[in-house]
Structures are given as structure tokens and as C-alpha cells.
Design a protein around this motif. Structure first.
Motif, mmCIF file in Angstrom:
data_model
loop_
_atom_site.group_PDB
_atom_site.id
_atom_site.type_symbol
_atom_site.label_atom_id
_atom_site.label_comp_id
_atom_site.label_asym_id
_atom_site.label_seq_id
_atom_site.Cartn_x
_atom_site.Cartn_y
_atom_site.Cartn_z
ATOM 1 N N LYS A 1 -8.102 4.524 6.035
ATOM 2 C CA LYS A 1 -8.773 5.370 7.177
ATOM 3 C C LYS A 1 -9.992 4.775 7.556
ATOM 4 O O LYS A 1 -10.856 4.753 6.642
ATOM 5 N N SER B 1 0.749 -1.164 0.032
ATOM 6 C CA SER B 1 0.105 0.121 0.321
ATOM 7 C C SER B 1 0.821 1.320 0.134
ATOM 8 O O SER B 1 1.887 1.503 0.896
ATOM 9 N N LYS B 2 0.659 2.237 -0.761
ATOM 10 C CA LYS B 2 1.261 3.338 -0.945
ATOM 11 C C LYS B 2 0.538 4.348 0.283
ATOM 12 O O LYS B 2 1.516 5.365 0.594
ATOM 13 N N THR B 3 -0.549 4.120 0.541
ATOM 14 C CA THR B 3 -1.205 4.879 1.481
ATOM 15 C C THR B 3 -1.977 4.121 2.413
ATOM 16 O O THR B 3 -2.276 2.857 2.263
ATOM 17 N N ASN C 1 6.086 4.769 7.572
ATOM 18 C CA ASN C 1 6.836 5.471 6.703
ATOM 19 C C ASN C 1 8.261 5.167 6.608
ATOM 20 O O ASN C 1 8.773 5.239 5.328
#
Length: 362
Positions: free
Chosen positions: A61, A56-58, A350
Motif C-alpha cells: 500500500k 506476496s500474501k498481501t 486474488n
């Protein structure tokens, strides 16, 4: 009553399950392993366990919290190395157990802990962690202020954080990676804007009023009632019987109440605290040039800790923001929506993603 003995924001993060996301073979994301984020303050230590999303890049939520555990102080300067290490191991083991995971499923650990003020502090804690985790686990150790900053910026290291709970510290990062800090040296060296500093000044004011060196103040009756004493003479024994920082800091609400009732001594203590806290932020902003060449550049100021909570008429946090914005109008205050332990977990994710990207390009 707000817990002014906490050095982090008490943001009541609950365990959450996601719907409609690919969370791995177990349905909770743990099939790909987990990441641990730890916030170790002077009063308590919090560990959260989140899923590792390798492709996943993000992050989704809301971020799923698979397990959360709380234990005591892990600041080695406060409780000693053995007790600090035991606390860290205990809180991580409990969070893993609650998540249904174990040590072998951990991909990365980010520990933000108070008392990490020098590379030797980092190496000491990394040594402890390396004895606990397999060699493939990525380990990151930073000051707890860095995790607090990440809780407001969702893992991005840019801007400034102000923590004011039992202790206080201001910490910041520039876009180019430079970092700076102010305060955070502990009560002996004068973190006067902290919960401990505010309450210690109030106790001193009571003693001075009693022996004739200072003006009379409502703080005398208010504090004596709060700690169930009958006279100022008893304060000396009470203070030194257990001079723990958090125990003293817990008296901050009494100081705020007296200031709200227009007691001049209490008001001056809070005004001085506001000036000290704002000054620590200003020092970091200036050293990193966060405000830009014209002084009007925009940057986030993450506000964390019981002293800064906006739940009283005499709002210390709001006064600090006003003081900062008088000099730096581009300062943008942020009240984090997640706790610093989650910020630590976001940092670990990150860091992993950055290392993965760099490896792909090398």
C-alpha cells in the motif's frame, strides 16, 4: 460538473511509485510480470497495469500503478462486437506501453465489462482475449459491477455494489460464493434510477409541459439552455439525432439543480430514482440474505458512479443510503478509494493466489 455519463467512479487514480518495497529487478515490480485490470463501461473503458507479486500474501500500500489508459465504450450491446474488441485491444496495448511492458509479460487479465449478462457473453469475450494473449495467461471476464465491488472491498467478493452512472446495476456476493443481481437491463427495459433514466424522464416532462399533458417545470428553461436550444419543439430532433445513452445522461446535473430550487417535477424524478436504486440493492440483499436471519447483519454496500457522487445539496447517494438503512440498518456504505479498473486488477491477483494455494494443496 460531475460526469454523469460515466458508469464507474471517476476517482482520479494517478500512477504511483513505491519506496521501501521489494519491487523486482526493474524497481517497479514489473520484473515479475504484470497484471491487467480493465473496467469497460457504457461510456469509457479504463485499463490499469500493476506489478505481479508472486510471493506476496498481501499487496503493498499504496498499490503501484505502472500504466493507465482510457478509451471509448467496450459494451458490445452498445457499439457492436468489432468496435468493442478494437477498444479493448487498444486500451490494453496503451496501458502496457505506458508501463514499459509488453504482451509477453502479462500473467493475468481481469476484464469487468458492462453487457456481460450471460455465460455466452463471457465466452465471446474470452475468445477475443485468447486470440490476443499467450496460452499461459490467466483470463477472467465478469460484469463491470463485480470489478466495482472489488474496488470498494479491495478484491474481496462479499457484499453488494450499486453502480449508478449512465446505466445502473446492483450486484452482490454472499460469503458462500452465491451471487445475485438486479437492474442492469439497459434503458429500454427500465433502469430508471440511472443517469439515462433520470434525464429521459426530465426530457419527457419538458415535452409534456409544452403540449399541456403535464405541469410547467423549471426543467424546460434549464435543459434548453444547457443544450443550446430555443424551444421544446427542437428537443425531438436533438434527442433522435444522436440518442446515445451517455449524451442523454449528461443532463442529470440540470435535473438536480431544478430539484434544489424546489421544482416539484424535478424533485419527484429524483425521489423516484432514489426508490428505484434502493430497491435494486434491497432485492440483492434479500436474495443473498446478506443481512443475516435477524435482518441486522452488517455488510458493505459499495457506491459507484456519477449519479451517486456526494457533491450537491440534493444528494442522491445519501438519500439512497438512508432508504437502504431504513430496512437494513447493518448496511455499511463504502465510497471506493480506487477506481473499478484497479478493482479488476485486484480480483485477478486474488484469483491467481487462490489457484496457487489450491494447486499447492492438491
Amino acid at each position: 460538473m460531475s460526469n454523469y455519463g460515466e458508469s464507474n467512479g471517476d476517482l482520479n487514480v494517478h500512477e504511483k511509485q513505491l519506496e521501501g518495497h521489494d519491487l523486482g529487478e526493474n524497481g517497479d515490480g514489473s520484473g515479475n510480470g504484470v497484471i491487467l485490470g480493465i473496467d469497460g463501461g457504457t461510456t469509457s473503458t479504463v485499463c490499469v497495469c500493476i506489478p505481479f507479486f508472486p510471493s506476496s500474501k498481501t499487496l503493498p500500500k499504496p498499490l503501484p500503478i505502472l500504466g493507465r489508459a482510457v478509451s471509448g465504450c467496450s459494451n458490445h450491446n452498445s457499439v457492436g462486437e468489432t468496435a468493442a474488441r478494437d477498444t479493448l485491444e487498444e486500451v490494453m496495448a496503451e496501458a502496457l506501453s505506458k508501463s514499459g511492458s509488453n504482451w509477453s509479460t502479462v500473467h493475468a487479465v481481469c476484464l469487468g465489462v458492462s453487457g456481460v449478462n450471460h455465460p455466452t457473453d463471457q465466452e465471446r469475450i474470452l475468445y477475443w482475449l485468447r486470440e490476443i494473449f499467450p496460452s499461459h495467461v490467466k483470463l477472467y471476464v465478469r460484469n463491470d459491477a463485480v470489478a466495482a465491488l472489488a474496488s470498494g472491498t479491495m478484491g474481496k467478493l462479499h457484499g453488494c455494489v450499486l453502480i449508478a452512472g449512465t446505466g445502473c446495476i446492483s450486484y452482490g456476493f454472499a460469503e458462500d460464493g452465491r451471487e445475485a443481481r438486479a437492474s442492469g437491463a439497459g434503458p429500454v427495459l427500465g433502469d430508471w434510477g440511472s443517469g439515462y433514466g433520470i434525464a429521459a424522464k426530465a426530457l419527457t416532462a419538458v415535452i409534456r409541459a409544452h403540449d399541456g399533458r403535464g405541469p410547467q417545470t423549471m426543467l424546460t428553461d434549464k435543459i434548453l439552455k444547457a443544450i443550446h436550444l430555443s424551444s421544446p419543439e427542437e428537443l425531438i430532433g436533438w434527442t433522435y439525432a444522436d440518442p446515445s445513452w451517455a449524451r442523454i445522461a449528461a443532463l442529470v446535473p440540470e435535473v438536480v439543480s431544478c430539484a434544489e430550487a424546489c421544482d416539484q417535477v424535478a424533485t419527484k424524478i429524483l425521489v423516484d430514482a432514489v426508490q428505484d436504486l434502493a430497491l435494486s440493492v434491497k432485492a440483492v440483499v434479500q436474495r443473498l440474505s446478506l443481512c443475516g436471519e435477524d435482518g441486522n447483519g452488517s455488510f458493505p454496500v459499495v457506491m459507484v458512479g456519477g449519479v451517486l457522487e456526494a457533491n450537491r445539496t440534493w444528494d442522491i447517494g445519501e438519500e439512497v443510503v438512508k432508504c437502504i438503512q431504513d430496512q437494513f440498518p447493518g448496511a455499511h456504505p463504502i465510497r471506493p478509494k480506487v477506481e473499478p479498473a484497479v478493482g479488476a486488477a485486484l480480483l485477478a491477483w486474488n484469483f491467481l493466489m487462490k489457484e496457487s494455494t489450491e494447486n499447492c494443496h492438491s
